[in-house]
Enzyme design. Structure first.
Site, PDB file in Angstrom:
ATOM      1  CG  HIS A 308     -41.922 -44.927  46.958  1.00 26.67           C
ATOM      2  ND1 HIS A 308     -41.450 -44.340  45.814  1.00 26.67           N
ATOM      3  CD2 HIS A 308     -43.242 -45.164  46.754  1.00 26.67           C
ATOM      4  CE1 HIS A 308     -42.450 -44.201  44.966  1.00 26.67           C
ATOM      5  NE2 HIS A 308     -43.549 -44.706  45.506  1.00 26.67           N
ATOM      6  CG  ASP A 366     -50.081 -48.340  49.800  1.00 27.28           C
ATOM      7  OD1 ASP A 366     -51.133 -47.779  49.491  1.00 27.28           O
ATOM      8  OD2 ASP A 366     -49.270 -48.783  48.978  1.00 27.28           O
TER       9      ASP A 366
HETATM   10  N1  CMC Z   1     -39.040 -53.841  54.618  1.00 29.66           N
HETATM   11  C1  CMC Z   1     -37.777 -54.294  54.802  1.00 29.66           C
HETATM   12  N2  CMC Z   1     -36.764 -54.094  53.942  1.00 29.66           N
HETATM   13  C2  CMC Z   1     -37.047 -53.390  52.848  1.00 29.66           C
HETATM   14  C3  CMC Z   1     -38.339 -52.895  52.571  1.00 29.66           C
HETATM   15  C4  CMC Z   1     -39.348 -53.129  53.510  1.00 29.66           C
HETATM   16  N3  CMC Z   1     -40.595 -52.670  53.313  1.00 29.66           N
HETATM   17  N4  CMC Z   1     -38.339 -52.242  51.394  1.00 29.66           N
HETATM   18  C5  CMC Z   1     -37.090 -52.330  50.924  1.00 29.66           C
HETATM   19  N5  CMC Z   1     -36.303 -53.032  51.790  1.00 29.66           N
HETATM   20  C6  CMC Z   1     -34.866 -53.315  51.646  1.00 29.66           C
HETATM   21  C7  CMC Z   1     -34.640 -54.374  50.579  1.00 29.66           C
HETATM   22  O1  CMC Z   1     -34.613 -55.659  51.117  1.00 29.66           O
HETATM   23  C8  CMC Z   1     -33.307 -53.962  50.011  1.00 29.66           C
HETATM   24  O2  CMC Z   1     -32.291 -54.411  50.893  1.00 29.66           O
HETATM   25  P1  CMC Z   1     -30.846 -54.840  50.302  1.00 29.66           P
HETATM   26  O3  CMC Z   1     -30.282 -53.634  49.649  1.00 29.66           O
HETATM   27  O4  CMC Z   1     -30.104 -55.276  51.526  1.00 29.66           O
HETATM   28  O5  CMC Z   1     -31.115 -55.947  49.339  1.00 29.66           O
HETATM   29  C9  CMC Z   1     -33.329 -52.419  50.089  1.00 29.66           C
HETATM   30  O6  CMC Z   1     -34.248 -52.117  51.158  1.00 29.66           O
HETATM   31  C10 CMC Z   1     -33.781 -51.754  48.813  1.00 29.66           C
HETATM   32  O7  CMC Z   1     -35.047 -52.309  48.454  1.00 29.66           O
HETATM   33  P2  CMC Z   1     -35.499 -52.691  47.005  1.00 29.66           P
HETATM   34  O8  CMC Z   1     -36.497 -53.800  47.094  1.00 29.66           O
HETATM   35  O9  CMC Z   1     -34.298 -52.908  46.132  1.00 29.66           O
HETATM   36  O10 CMC Z   1     -36.200 -51.339  46.562  1.00 29.66           O
HETATM   37  P3  CMC Z   1     -37.186 -51.148  45.371  1.00 29.66           P
HETATM   38  O11 CMC Z   1     -37.095 -49.731  44.975  1.00 29.66           O
HETATM   39  O12 CMC Z   1     -36.958 -52.173  44.319  1.00 29.66           O
HETATM   40  O13 CMC Z   1     -38.619 -51.473  46.014  1.00 29.66           O
HETATM   41  C11 CMC Z   1     -40.675 -51.267  47.141  1.00 29.66           C
HETATM   42  C12 CMC Z   1     -39.496 -50.521  46.499  1.00 29.66           C
HETATM   43  C13 CMC Z   1     -41.782 -50.257  47.440  1.00 29.66           C
HETATM   44  C14 CMC Z   1     -41.227 -52.304  46.151  1.00 29.66           C
HETATM   45  C15 CMC Z   1     -40.210 -51.954  48.434  1.00 29.66           C
HETATM   46  O14 CMC Z   1     -39.724 -50.988  49.334  1.00 29.66           O
HETATM   47  C16 CMC Z   1     -41.309 -52.786  49.076  1.00 29.66           C
HETATM   48  O15 CMC Z   1     -41.535 -53.925  48.679  1.00 29.66           O
HETATM   49  N6  CMC Z   1     -42.037 -52.217  50.122  1.00 29.66           N
HETATM   50  C17 CMC Z   1     -43.135 -52.899  50.745  1.00 29.66           C
HETATM   51  C18 CMC Z   1     -44.371 -52.850  49.854  1.00 29.66           C
HETATM   52  C19 CMC Z   1     -45.013 -51.479  49.810  1.00 29.66           C
HETATM   53  O16 CMC Z   1     -45.259 -50.858  50.825  1.00 29.66           O
HETATM   54  N7  CMC Z   1     -45.341 -51.030  48.589  1.00 29.66           N
HETATM   55  C20 CMC Z   1     -46.052 -49.768  48.362  1.00 29.66           C
HETATM   56  C21 CMC Z   1     -45.232 -48.742  47.638  1.00 29.66           C
HETATM   57  S1  CMC Z   1     -45.968 -47.101  47.664  1.00 29.66           S
HETATM   58  C22 CMC Z   1     -47.497 -47.234  46.854  1.00 29.66           C
HETATM   59  C23 CMC Z   1     -47.478 -47.865  45.515  1.00 29.66           C
HETATM   60  O17 CMC Z   1     -46.510 -47.755  44.753  1.00 29.66           O
HETATM   61  O18 CMC Z   1     -48.462 -48.461  45.135  1.00 29.66           O
END
Ligand code: CMC
Length: 431
Positions: A308, A366
């Site tokens: 998140h 989720d």
């Molecule tokens: N699985 C594996 N690695 C992950 C995941 C994951 N679910 N989420 C983040 N990471 C890694 C990512 O690759 C990055 O690694 P690095 O620093 O080595 O590049 C690090 O963790 C930070 O991630 P980020 O993508 O920069 O973080 P963000 O704040 O931009 O994204 C997120 C947050 C929710 C979009 C992301 O965690 C994600 O895509 N999760 C899966 C989708 C999901 O479950 N979304 C629902 C969110 S809660 C409900 C809602 O908002 O609707």
């Protein structure tokens, strides 16, 4: 906003710029950079708004490090236990918990707006029969501005109020009809004798040929899912609603924009994607393979339902959702559910894994919601529409707050241009 005379100093070359420090009621201070361009001839760069507040708000507070979520100051765990969705709607919309009389009046106003204009049926029927319900919802909600002309004037507080009530009231009908249409069943009209969540279940699962009795366990679980999704401060879809609204667009158009944004798998679409992932994993012994893929930089795969932007400790909604999943499956006598087993084991393994620990990746809302919705009989394509109908009150509360905020302007980010500098047109023969 209690702002003192405190300032932060930004030095650019030989120029020193004072940035006023704005004080919140809780949470980190905010630097006011509104005059930065005028005074310093520079922009700030923050794709994804990771460090940028785009508004002041009194609605929802999240402390990502503490795993805390408050609606108007009330912790989500307490609301999930003691309140119900329509009371939360009142709280989010008007700022305080209602008196018994206010709640009765609010419930009655919502209940009496649940029917859709009869002509809207033709709009549904224009979609392909196998359309995703989110596609239908985006279109139908956008089209509400063509059916409810008496509530599109954003400068009239009464019309704003009517639009808010209409959307909260009609969204379950729209979501349920999008579902009915996708499975070829007749639309079921709202029933005012049922409560909000029971009415939604009835419109989804009743058929004219048979009596359908709403199971109170399922209706309570649905109500809780709605409460947990009701608002989440400036997330992507809410920011979309605010940005769309900042131009003066009508509320139906703004909420349709929010629904479109919510659909993405990084946001509300994650609940569908998560259950599909759990099904693909299938059995507990395949989990290590998927954990390895999630950690592989060269593989785009992510563990859906994990991570998140704001929560870096745990998502308090996920804790309630997990409890609810156990309760619902237990009460329905399907604790043996293979998907739930895979989810629990996946969570256990991931939470002990250095990659997930170091990146502070925890299950989000989720992760468990899909398991409950599936147990209730919903197909995965309905998971995000249910999120959308639950989030409508948050979107509309934030939209109303924005409209009456004297500091709000049309949303218009700046950019760092990296394209070609000015150059002369080249005639086609000489290219
Ligand atoms: N699985 C594996 N690695 C992950 C995941 C994951 N679910 N989420 C983040 N990471 C890694 C990512 O690759 C990055 O690694 P690095 O620093 O080595 O590049 C690090 O963790 C930070 O991630 P980020 O993508 O920069 O973080 P963000 O704040 O931009 O994204 C997120 C947050 C929710 C979009 C992301 O965690 C994600 O895509 N999760 C899966 C989708 C999901 O479950 N979304 C629902 C969110 S809660 C409900 C809602 O908002 O609707």
């Amino acid at each position: 906003m209690a702002n003192g005379s405190e300032t932060a100093k930004l030095t650019i070359g030989d120029k020193v710029i004072d940035l006023p420090v704005m004080k919140p009621s809780v949470g980190p201070d905010v630097l006011d950079i509104r005059k930065l361009y005028a005074q310093g001839d520079v922009f700030t760069y923050d794709p994804g708004f990771t460090s940028t507040a785009a508004c002041s708000s009194t609605i929802t507070y999240i402390d990502g490090d503490a795993g805390e979520l408050l609606y108007r100051g009330y912790p989500i765990e307490e609301l999930a236990e003691k309140s119900h969705f329509l009371e939360c709607c009142y709280l989010l919309l008007y700022g305080e918990l209602p008196s018994a009389a206010d709640l009765e009046d609010f419930e009655s106003r919502v209940t009496r707006h649940t029917m859709l204009h009869e002509q809207m049926q033709y709009f549904f029927r224009g979609f392909r029969r196998d359309s995703h319900p989110m596609a239908v919802m985006t279109g139908v909600v956008g089209a509400m501005s063509a059916f409810y002309h008496d509530s599109t004037d954003i400068n009239d507080p009464w019309q704003r109020e009517v639009a808010a009530i209409r959307m909260i009231a009609k969204m379950p009908t729209i979501a349920a009809w999008a579902y009915k249409y996708s499975i070829g069943q007749p639309f079921v009209y709202p029933k005012n004798s049922l409560d909000y969540s029971g009415n939604f279940l009835n419109m989804c699962f009743a058929v004219p040929a048979e009596e359908y009795v709403v199971d109170p366990i399922l209706s309570r679980a649905m109500d809780r899912i709605m409460m947990l999704h009701a608002d989440h401060e400036q997330n992507a879809s809410t920011s979309t609603v605010r940005l769309a609204g900042s131009s003066g667009a009508n509320p139906f158009a703004c909420i349709a924009a929010g629904i479109a944004c919510l659909w993405g798998p990084a946001h509300g679409g994650a609940n569908q994607a998560c259950l599909e992932m759990l099904r693909e994993i299938g059995t507990v012994d395949r989990i290590p393979e998927f954990i390895a893929r999630a950690k592989d930089k060269n593989d785009p795969f992510k563990l859906m339902g994990f991570g998140h932007r704001v929560y870096k400790n745990f998502d308090p909604r996920a804790t309630v959702m997990k409890q609810s999943a156990d309760e619902v499956l237990g009460l329905l006598g399907i604790e043996d559910n293979e998907t739930l087993k895979v989810a629990k084991e996946l969570e256990r393994i991931a939470l002990e894994d250095e990659y997930f620990i170091s990146k502070k990746l925890y299950p989000n809302v989720d992760f468990y919601s899909g398991i409950i919705l599936e147990a209730m009989g919903f197909p995965t394509s309905m998971f995000t529409p249910i999120f959308a109908l639950s989030r409508t009150v948050g979107w509309i509360s934030q939209w109303k707050e924005m409209i009456s905020d004297p500091e709000q302007k049309i949303g218009r980010p700046r950019q760092r241009y990296t394209g070609a500098p000015r150059r002369s047109y080249i005639e086609i023969e000489t290219r």
